[in-house]
Design an enzyme around this catalytic site. Structure first.
Site: not given
Ligand code: VG1
Ligand code: CO
Length: 543
Positions: A114, A277, A281
């Protein structure tokens, strides 16, 4: 063609976070930076003779160059075969699907998910293991240790291969097969959901809008929703993956998917809206003039799961990340199945899924998935919702409102303070931790603290322990405030504050969320001193 050994020195900070190594594109473009990390992954894997690797990414800037480099390194490391997505494109869930279907040793996903893309944006790399899921902490930690000690890497000097044409070719002794990015994934979706029922629903005039956000899910949504399910052309918007995601932030939430929100708020809005995103996923689900929170989405899918063919036998358990609302726990209780609470990040669900302890998983950050693969899955969630809408004949809003009537409503919101000073963010967390020991029994506004701790997780399958996974203050009536720092950002620190309040009485199920949570928002500020530490009076993003 020949294989060269190149001397290198280690780069500091190549430690994977919540989901892989994410840095600015300019960091990844430094000579040897990507190579060091990839060689460290390969060294951690050991001998890969006879093994297959899956490779693809979300199409963001630097994706193609990185694919070519990794192919040359995989050949030098002795992989027998690499399956690479056409054009270098594979969504995160598609990588997971392809690893499992073809019995690969693992896969490399090139994505910062994202996070924004483009030359000034972010790039990322993540390794997935043979179950199709993100490498567990034991593996990512070993890779990191290796990056600290690396002195050389090996790479073939072969020319770039043509990524546009499907079919097999060779680099050194390694076979490279360029595969259709969508085919294996689409086939799996047909096994899980009632495509005939969804086709009939759409043919009857039901309208949908899927926003690909110029990221990787566009081609998947086009092929499945328009191609196989008969949604009219144009139902999928922003469908073409662009290297900079069209300048937008490919994070499907009401703030970043403003175009879709506007479409769904109009008087002639479609019946169903969804977005995914950067790497495909995540999912956001919308009804006409109605948003579904990710936590509620997980709970609603769980409550109705047996309506989808792939879940007809029922669920073994439901797992959610700790900050995700407790709505799904209530469904698990009603179904008489276990509910699991894990740290943030999909890697923590892998063992539960492999052991057959959980069938559905979800995170508050727009992530939902199941044991069909080992990643969260945006298009899967969309198809699951469409299957439920087709099977029940109800609207999105009706399904959610009825859910609240039956189980009560968990009002939920996340407040993000992005790009704050790292030192200040660490100090805020440290000062919160000091307060935890004395919080039990304290009155905070109209609430009484039941317990306060820094979440620690012991994996029920392998016994591994993960500490400091988020500070939580849980009230006697189940309302909660959770504080943690993001592990995916690349600029300063991001403080996430998660707020949850349970409301059983249907008379109070339709309050504006921020209003319903206001007393908790005040307590969060009072307890953590957010404005003092960060200099911010308000969050940058509220979801
Ligand atoms: C964020 C979200 C988490 C998710 C991760 C990867 O992590 O809060 O729930 O698993 O992104 O999502 P963080 O540590 O920034 O809170 V993805 O779709 O960016 O791979
Ligand atoms: Co993602």
């Amino acid at each position: 063609m020949s294989i060269n050994t190149v001397s290198t020195t280690s780069f500091p900070g190549q430690r994977p976070g919540t989901s892989g190594l994410r840095k600015k594109v300019s960091v990844f473009q430094q000579p040897h930076y990507l190579e060091n990390f990839v060689q460290s992954v390969f060294d951690t894997l050991g001998d890969c003779a006879g093994k297959t690797l899956v490779l693809g990414g979300d199409g963001r800037f630097h994706n193609r160059a990185a694919v070519q480099t990794i192919l040359r390194m995989a050949a030098a490391h002795g992989f027998a075969r690499v399956l690479v997505g056409q054009g270098g494109i594979l969504s995160t869930p598609a990588v997971s699907c392809v690893i499992r279907k073809h019995g690969a040793l693992g896969g490399i996903v090139l994505s910062a998910s994202h996070n924004p893309g483009g030359p000034d944006g972010d790039f990322g790399i993540k390794y997935n293991i043979s179950n199709g899921g993100p490498a567990p902490e034991s593996v990512t930690e070993a890779v990191y240790q290796r990056t600290e000690a690396i002195t050389e890497y090996r790479i073939s000097d072969a020319a770039d291969i043509d990524l546009q044409k499907t079919g097999a070719t060779r680099i050194e002794a390694m076979e490279v097969e360029v595969i259709d990015s969508v085919a294996d994934y689409a086939e799996l979706m047909q096994q899980l959901f009632d495509f005939d029922a969804i086709r009939k629903l759409i043919a009857s005039g039901f309208r949908l809008c899927f926003d690909g956000m110029h990221a990787v899910s566009g081609p998947y949504a086009k092929a499945i929703l328009e191609g196989q399910l008969g949604a009219p052309a144009g139902s999928v918007i922003n469908a073409v993956p662009l290297e900079d995601f069209g300048g937008h932030h490919p994070d499907p939430n009401p703030v970043n998917a403003a175009q879709l929100i506007a479409i769904m708020a109009a008087d002639d809005a479609p019946d169903f809206g969804a977005a995914s995103d950067g790497d495909g996923d995540r999912n956001m689900i919308l009804g006409r003039k109605f948003d579904v929170t990710p936590s509620d989405s997980l709970a609603v899918l769980a409550a109705h799961a047996t309506l989808a063919p792939g879940y007809r036998a029922g669920l073994k358990g439901i797992a959610r990340s700790m900050p995700t609302s407790q709505a799904a726990d209530r469904v698990a209780q009603a179904l008489g199945i276990p509910a699991y609470e894990t740290p943030t990040g999909w890697k923590f669900f892998g063992n539960l899924l492999d052991a057959g302890k959980a069938t559905l998983c979800g995170e508050e950050s727009y992530g939902t998935g199941s044991d069909h693969i080992r990643e969260k899955d945006g298009v899967w969630a969309v198809l699951f919702w469409l299957n439920l809408l087709a099977a029940t004949g109800k609207s999105v809003e009706a399904l959610v409102s009825e859910h609240w009537q039956r189980f009560g409503r968990n009002y939920y919101s996340r407040h993000d303070y992005e790009g704050v000073d790292t030192h200040a963010a660490n100090e805020l967390m440290a000062s919160l931790r000091i307060k935890l020991a004395t919080m039990k029994g304290q009155d905070l506004g109209h609430y009484v603290v039941d317990f306060a701790d820094d979440f620690e997780y012991t994996d029920p399958v392998d016994g591994s322990v993960s500490q400091q996974q988020g500070v939580r203050i849980v009230m006697t009536n189940g309302s909660r405030i959770v504080f943690r720092l993001s592990g995916t950002g690349t600029e300063g620190a991001t403080l996430r504050v998660y707020l949850e309040r349970y409301e059983a009485d249907p008379e109070f199920h339709h309050l504006p969320t921020q209003q319903a949570l206001y007393p908790l928002i005040l307590i969060a500020e009072q307890v953590a001193g957010i404005a003092d530490w960060t200099g911010r009076a308000h969050p940058t993003v509220t979801t």
